[in-house]
Design a protein around this motif. Sequence first.
Motif, PDB file in Angstrom:
ATOM      1  N   GLY A 138       0.784  -1.233   0.000  1.00  0.00           N
ATOM      2  CA  GLY A 138       0.000   0.000   0.000  1.00  0.00           C
ATOM      3  C   GLY A 138       0.809   1.273   0.000  1.00  0.00           C
ATOM      4  O   GLY A 138       0.443   2.240   0.675  1.00  0.00           O
ATOM      5  N   LYS A 139       1.919   1.320  -0.776  1.00  0.00           N
ATOM      6  CA  LYS A 139       2.744   2.527  -0.812  1.00  0.00           C
ATOM      7  C   LYS A 139       1.979   3.709  -1.397  1.00  0.00           C
ATOM      8  O   LYS A 139       2.192   4.854  -0.978  1.00  0.00           O
ATOM      9  CB  LYS A 139       4.011   2.255  -1.641  1.00  0.00           C
ATOM     10  N   THR A 140       1.097   3.452  -2.357  1.00  0.00           N
ATOM     11  CA  THR A 140       0.349   4.555  -2.975  1.00  0.00           C
ATOM     12  C   THR A 140      -0.527   5.244  -1.937  1.00  0.00           C
ATOM     13  O   THR A 140      -0.538   6.476  -1.834  1.00  0.00           O
ATOM     14  CB  THR A 140      -0.511   4.031  -4.132  1.00  0.00           C
ATOM     15  N   ILE A 141      -1.267   4.469  -1.147  1.00  0.00           N
ATOM     16  CA  ILE A 141      -2.122   5.051  -0.113  1.00  0.00           C
ATOM     17  C   ILE A 141      -1.275   5.767   0.935  1.00  0.00           C
ATOM     18  O   ILE A 141      -1.635   6.848   1.428  1.00  0.00           O
ATOM     19  CB  ILE A 141      -2.991   3.967   0.546  1.00  0.00           C
ATOM     20  N   THR A 142      -0.133   5.183   1.289  1.00  0.00           N
ATOM     21  CA  THR A 142       0.746   5.828   2.261  1.00  0.00           C
ATOM     22  C   THR A 142       1.207   7.184   1.768  1.00  0.00           C
ATOM     23  O   THR A 142       1.188   8.181   2.506  1.00  0.00           O
ATOM     24  CB  THR A 142       1.966   4.929   2.548  1.00  0.00           C
ATOM     25  N   MET A 143       1.612   7.256   0.492  1.00  0.00           N
ATOM     26  CA  MET A 143       2.069   8.534  -0.050  1.00  0.00           C
ATOM     27  C   MET A 143       0.921   9.524  -0.177  1.00  0.00           C
ATOM     28  O   MET A 143       1.093  10.723   0.090  1.00  0.00           O
ATOM     29  CB  MET A 143       2.734   8.307  -1.412  1.00  0.00           C
ATOM     30  N   LEU A 144      -0.263   9.065  -0.544  1.00  0.00           N
ATOM     31  CA  LEU A 144      -1.419   9.956  -0.604  1.00  0.00           C
ATOM     32  C   LEU A 144      -1.722  10.540   0.773  1.00  0.00           C
ATOM     33  O   LEU A 144      -2.087  11.721   0.902  1.00  0.00           O
ATOM     34  CB  LEU A 144      -2.637   9.208  -1.141  1.00  0.00           C
ATOM     35  N   ALA A 145      -1.582   9.711   1.818  1.00  0.00           N
ATOM     36  CA  ALA A 145      -1.808  10.213   3.179  1.00  0.00           C
ATOM     37  C   ALA A 145      -0.795  11.283   3.540  1.00  0.00           C
ATOM     38  O   ALA A 145      -1.137  12.291   4.181  1.00  0.00           O
ATOM     39  CB  ALA A 145      -1.745   9.046   4.167  1.00  0.00           C
ATOM     40  N   LEU A 146       0.467  11.098   3.147  1.00  0.00           N
ATOM     41  CA  LEU A 146       1.486  12.107   3.431  1.00  0.00           C
ATOM     42  C   LEU A 146       1.171  13.412   2.712  1.00  0.00           C
ATOM     43  O   LEU A 146       1.286  14.498   3.293  1.00  0.00           O
ATOM     44  CB  LEU A 146       2.861  11.585   3.008  1.00  0.00           C
ATOM     45  N   ILE A 147       0.755  13.314   1.459  1.00  0.00           N
ATOM     46  CA  ILE A 147       0.421  14.522   0.695  1.00  0.00           C
ATOM     47  C   ILE A 147      -0.765  15.239   1.329  1.00  0.00           C
ATOM     48  O   ILE A 147      -0.771  16.473   1.461  1.00  0.00           O
ATOM     49  CB  ILE A 147       0.130  14.153  -0.767  1.00  0.00           C
ATOM     50  N   CYS A 148      -1.768  14.473   1.732  1.00  0.00           N
ATOM     51  CA  CYS A 148      -2.942  15.084   2.363  1.00  0.00           C
ATOM     52  C   CYS A 148      -2.587  15.790   3.662  1.00  0.00           C
ATOM     53  O   CYS A 148      -3.182  16.814   4.017  1.00  0.00           O
ATOM     54  CB  CYS A 148      -4.008  14.016   2.624  1.00  0.00           C
ATOM     55  N   SER A 149      -1.611  15.253   4.383  1.00  0.00           N
ATOM     56  CA  SER A 149      -1.275  15.829   5.688  1.00  0.00           C
ATOM     57  C   SER A 149      -0.576  17.170   5.569  1.00  0.00           C
ATOM     58  O   SER A 149      -0.509  17.921   6.550  1.00  0.00           O
ATOM     59  CB  SER A 149      -0.379  14.852   6.474  1.00  0.00           C
ATOM     60  N   THR A 150      -0.036  17.501   4.388  1.00  0.00           N
ATOM     61  CA  THR A 150       0.702  18.763   4.219  1.00  0.00           C
ATOM     62  C   THR A 150       0.064  19.668   3.178  1.00  0.00           C
ATOM     63  O   THR A 150       0.690  20.634   2.745  1.00  0.00           O
ATOM     64  CB  THR A 150       2.157  18.475   3.805  1.00  0.00           C
ATOM     65  N   ALA A 151      -1.146  19.353   2.750  1.00  0.00           N
ATOM     66  CA  ALA A 151      -1.793  20.180   1.733  1.00  0.00           C
ATOM     67  C   ALA A 151      -1.919  21.617   2.217  1.00  0.00           C
ATOM     68  O   ALA A 151      -2.358  21.876   3.334  1.00  0.00           O
ATOM     69  CB  ALA A 151      -3.175  19.604   1.406  1.00  0.00           C
ATOM     70  N   GLY A 152      -1.523  22.551   1.363  1.00  0.00           N
ATOM     71  CA  GLY A 152      -1.611  23.967   1.706  1.00  0.00           C
ATOM     72  C   GLY A 152      -0.307  24.574   2.158  1.00  0.00           C
ATOM     73  O   GLY A 152      -0.161  25.801   2.148  1.00  0.00           O
ATOM     74  N   LEU A 153       0.684  23.761   2.562  1.00  0.00           N
ATOM     75  CA  LEU A 153       1.980  24.303   2.961  1.00  0.00           C
ATOM     76  C   LEU A 153       2.810  24.641   1.729  1.00  0.00           C
ATOM     77  O   LEU A 153       2.685  24.004   0.689  1.00  0.00           O
ATOM     78  CB  LEU A 153       2.738  23.294   3.830  1.00  0.00           C
ATOM     79  N   VAL A 187       4.797   9.085 -12.721  1.00  0.00           N
ATOM     80  CA  VAL A 187       4.470   7.661 -12.667  1.00  0.00           C
ATOM     81  C   VAL A 187       4.727   7.012 -14.022  1.00  0.00           C
ATOM     82  O   VAL A 187       4.694   7.686 -15.059  1.00  0.00           O
ATOM     83  CB  VAL A 187       2.990   7.453 -12.268  1.00  0.00           C
ATOM     84  N   PRO A 188       4.983   5.698 -14.058  1.00  0.00           N
ATOM     85  CA  PRO A 188       5.010   4.998 -15.347  1.00  0.00           C
ATOM     86  C   PRO A 188       3.670   5.118 -16.056  1.00  0.00           C
ATOM     87  O   PRO A 188       2.617   5.253 -15.412  1.00  0.00           O
ATOM     88  CB  PRO A 188       5.303   3.542 -14.943  1.00  0.00           C
ATOM     89  N   ASP A 189       3.697   5.074 -17.375  1.00  0.00           N
ATOM     90  CA  ASP A 189       2.472   5.276 -18.152  1.00  0.00           C
ATOM     91  C   ASP A 189       1.364   4.321 -17.735  1.00  0.00           C
ATOM     92  O   ASP A 189       0.191   4.704 -17.631  1.00  0.00           O
ATOM     93  CB  ASP A 189       2.770   5.099 -19.645  1.00  0.00           C
ATOM     94  N   ALA A 190       1.727   3.063 -17.498  1.00  0.00           N
ATOM     95  CA  ALA A 190       0.706   2.061 -17.166  1.00  0.00           C
ATOM     96  C   ALA A 190       0.072   2.304 -15.805  1.00  0.00           C
ATOM     97  O   ALA A 190      -0.995   1.758 -15.522  1.00  0.00           O
ATOM     98  CB  ALA A 190       1.318   0.661 -17.206  1.00  0.00           C
ATOM     99  N   LEU A 191       0.702   3.131 -14.941  1.00  0.00           N
ATOM    100  CA  LEU A 191       0.176   3.363 -13.593  1.00  0.00           C
ATOM    101  C   LEU A 191      -0.634   4.651 -13.492  1.00  0.00           C
ATOM    102  O   LEU A 191      -1.095   5.001 -12.405  1.00  0.00           O
ATOM    103  CB  LEU A 191       1.324   3.398 -12.577  1.00  0.00           C
ATOM    104  N   LEU A 192      -0.805   5.366 -14.588  1.00  0.00           N
ATOM    105  CA  LEU A 192      -1.600   6.593 -14.532  1.00  0.00           C
ATOM    106  C   LEU A 192      -3.030   6.275 -14.099  1.00  0.00           C
ATOM    107  O   LEU A 192      -3.614   6.961 -13.253  1.00  0.00           O
ATOM    108  CB  LEU A 192      -1.591   7.277 -15.901  1.00  0.00           C
ATOM    109  N   GLU A 193      -3.592   5.211 -14.659  1.00  0.00           N
ATOM    110  CA  GLU A 193      -4.945   4.808 -14.292  1.00  0.00           C
ATOM    111  C   GLU A 193      -4.989   4.362 -12.837  1.00  0.00           C
ATOM    112  O   GLU A 193      -5.963   4.632 -12.119  1.00  0.00           O
ATOM    113  CB  GLU A 193      -5.416   3.680 -15.217  1.00  0.00           C
ATOM    114  N   HIS A 194      -3.939   3.705 -12.364  1.00  0.00           N
ATOM    115  CA  HIS A 194      -3.882   3.217 -10.985  1.00  0.00           C
ATOM    116  C   HIS A 194      -3.943   4.377 -10.000  1.00  0.00           C
ATOM    117  O   HIS A 194      -4.720   4.342  -9.034  1.00  0.00           O
ATOM    118  CB  HIS A 194      -2.590   2.415 -10.786  1.00  0.00           C
ATOM    119  N   TRP A 195      -3.160   5.424 -10.227  1.00  0.00           N
ATOM    120  CA  TRP A 195      -3.162   6.562  -9.317  1.00  0.00           C
ATOM    121  C   TRP A 195      -4.503   7.291  -9.359  1.00  0.00           C
ATOM    122  O   TRP A 195      -5.040   7.697  -8.321  1.00  0.00           O
ATOM    123  CB  TRP A 195      -2.018   7.512  -9.670  1.00  0.00           C
TER     124      TRP A 195
END
Length: 1065
Positions: free
Chosen positions: A116-131, A269-277
């Motif tokens: 679940g690295k994608t969800i982990t990174m999304l959580a990090l981004i959400c925690s600093t949104a606006g800075l 991201v790699p092209d094939a992972l654009l849909e994944h994100w």
Amino acid sequence: METSHQLHQALTTLTAHYFPYLTLHDLHSFRLASKSIYNSLQYTEYTKSRDGNDYLVPFPGFPGILSTRNDIHSGAGLFCHQLASLHAMHLAENASANLAFGSLRGGILGDAPGLGKTITMLALICSTAGLKPVDPPEFYDLASINQHWQLMRGNVVFREEILKALRPIRDWAAQQDSNAARLYRELCREVCPPYVEGRFPTLQSFEWHVYSKMRGIVPQYRLDLFRRNVVRFKAGLDKRNRQFLRSTMGKRILLERNLIPCSTTLVIVPDALLEHWAEQIRRHVNLEVFADPSSFHRGDNNGKSSHGVVYIDGVGDLSTARFPLNHMQMPLPSAFQLMGYVFVIVPFSRIKERNQNKKRRRDDDGDYTSEITFDGYFKNAMLQSSLLQLRWFRIVVDEGHELGENEAENDVTKFINEIAAERRWVLSGTPTTGDEDSTEFNSQCLDQLQRLLIFLRHEMYGILPPLSSVDSNTYNSKGTIKDMKHCRKKQAKSAWDNNVKTAFLNKQESGREELYRVLNEVMVMHKKEDLSLPKPIFKQADINVHVPFDVQSKIVEAVSMDESNMDTLLPILSELGVDIGTRKAELHNLLPRAIKSGGQALFDAMIHQYFYTDNYQKLVDEAQGNYISDSIKKAKINLDARGGPVLNSTSAPITAATDKTIDFGCNDRRPIKAVVYSSSLLNLADVTEYLHLSFKSENIAELNMGRIANMSYELGRFRNGKKEGKLCPICGGWNDYIGKKLMSCYNLIMEVSDFSGRTFLVEPQRVLRAVGFDEESNPNLVGNPVDFTRLQGESLYKYGLVSQKHWRVGDALKVDMRDPHPLLQKRWSREVWKSYGSEKCVDLIETYGGLGRDGYLGPLPVYDNGSNEVFVKLNKWQQCGKFHGRSRWYTGPTVEHTPIRTEVEDVFILCLDAALAHGLDLSFVTHLFLLEPIDDAALLEQVTSRAHRLGSTGPVIVETVNVWPELDPKTSEKAKKLTSTSTHISSRTTTCTAVCDHCYRSFETIEKAQIHEKTCDRNPDSAAIIDPFHLSSIYRDIRPPPPILAGQAHPIDRRFNGLKDRAKM
């Protein structure tokens, strides 16, 4: 202390209660006047952990993450290991020593594939949104600048520099009306030197006058460009800092002071992972939390909107995106548009494109500043990629091990390294790649790690030292570097090689300690052993492919000849299908030795060459396709016998040693979803053709290298079980909606003529069969009989279904003339066609003698004998939209104006190319078929982890489809035993291969695998002694700090005190 605790508890409760009604825009607009309140809000409680515990996380937590309607309904939350990773990532970004400009803030998120690295990174981004990122420090000597300003303000030559600074405003005025041009002329008269006494005594007064006069008139981004030009001009006036500005840090400060700071995170991201994100954000991030209040009027009934939060390159704003994802070729928005988003997702193909189109000067440097030289940057500011015009808050590279695999001089790697961002992260379950058993593993991986440190801008091993530290012998007589590029490249790697690589390879403790220190500083890593996931089930399928008897006979006959030589053997091999030209070198090296040995060796050599022919490979592809088809059919029948599929099904425990529970009553009732994987795109395509013979096209998705739109569309079909497109109003054919505006129908239509010479159009579905040579004497035959060998094994009855590459003009066909046809819509009447311009179409056909591209799908001819089956001759074929050219004659309805519709499909097979497999989330997959054995344990883990990952509710069956040649028992004794000379088909030595559950190494028997597991270095229960100077031992020792349990005593760490200066919009 008690009062402080109560205050913290009250504020946390208040924030949690009212947070659904606030956006981060609202939150960051608050100003805290009390230091004690600020300290109390350093942490907040996270109460949704999957392990049932409550944890303290940095304020404001992870707003928006796992808070969509479906997530709330299912009780979704972060796993404990994800909270631990986020805790470590927060420390890496906010350590007390790393708050200054240019310091290391980021690292490598190396959690094992599927955690679940994608969800982990999304959580990090959400925690600093606006800075926003920290401003680069001031380095100017104001006294020196003012001194030079006084000398230049009275010089008329200085006018050129002022006009250069005003160029963004001039370009704007040139695009506006006469009033704007008048304002610009007035401004020029006011600010162009020479100045009268007291006019603009300082550079700051000049800058403020222009800004105040044009503010509210000129767009803000034009004023920002003006400000950047003034910064550049200011640096030119400061003569004392030229030596500093030649250093790496000086160049970086000068460059990044001229970029536009933003609070946006850029994800590459790699092209094939654009849909994944896009899919992960859509499913697990509540975008309304981040919306700007100004966009609320576009929202739903509750007044909120998700617009302006996520930008997907080639798709646009995620709030308006259609799923399956529809990717189009579109220009990248300007920097001022991108900086308004929280997330910007860009594929690698965009990086390659921008790198090729970027205006750049000659590369005379070797580091990340080499491409953006300052004169060139400002001259081509509007021509540069918008990715380079911003100073991003954070940059994330998914599957970032590619940065380590590529040389530092690789164009794409250099471009990514140039992008300015305060915080930098690499996402990769395998940060370093290679065979762990290879003697070169350590050396290669250490080089890869150093390239990743360059991207991260590690202070010791990723950022080049200033020029003042360069040896004096490297300067020429003019005081400049003799060979800048060579010198910088040498310095960039020498520190790493001296302090880490050489010492570690020589098994010196100092090298290991330094490597561990660096990796422990930048790497966050969890293993799958840290979690409890359903173990994959590894199986081996053994299929026998019968070698044709005539092939065996010819080889035996050749071996039995009294005088075998090259002249006699090469024609025989050519008859068997061996490409003599392509394999000439190998044949002239192999055959003479085999001829000399004779007998068995010669037979082995010839059968070995036959295994490389297209004829044999076709037999292999057919056998693999049939086996996979039969396995999927049996699995579906078995599932139906147990009550049919159930979504979100959980299965009974299954061991890797046996899969009997799969066949006998396992309660795993997930829908059957199978992936067919191959490292050879050609083999995958051939096997896919045989799968199409067993299943309908709507059951199969093909993820092959190509346009992002096609990859996203196919992956969306497999994941969601639906497709989007339009029905052609003319022919009724389906047109997939794949990343481009549908202007016309692309379904093929055939033009045919009957025995009387009448010409008309028919759909391929009307073709009953092609006429073979056995009907050549039929008096009603029109056209030329079709040789069935041209159809490459397909029946003449499937002529209309095969690829158009097998069609030929003049082919004799038999077609079905019924209207309406059971598979087609009823055709329009002649009156309707006349109203749409058919008479003009007939005139065009006569004008060009039938050689043009015009035609219309009018009523079919009616024959006196009442027959619905007629012999015809194929004249030509083309797309329906080309026959019915709107620009030439057709005035009726077209696909362009037809609404998009969604149709449900039962897509249960995904044909997956190995190049596109990394990073995909296929946790719902039940079967994984490998067309070739995977001996590389790391690669096998990567492939298996596409399905063996967080979110999976049952085990995935990983089955390798092995193919073995089988000879006829009547063949002579020489042909019964095959040696292992073939690299394509190895000798059959075992019928079962077991795989270690921890390291994914393969073994001949289950017993050997179980013995190995007791000493496997990745087995947490193993007591084996691990080589401390193997890189895997370093990875094993790295463990992120655990998350902080709620109620656990903890002092407020000073490393977070700098955050209060950061929460400013």
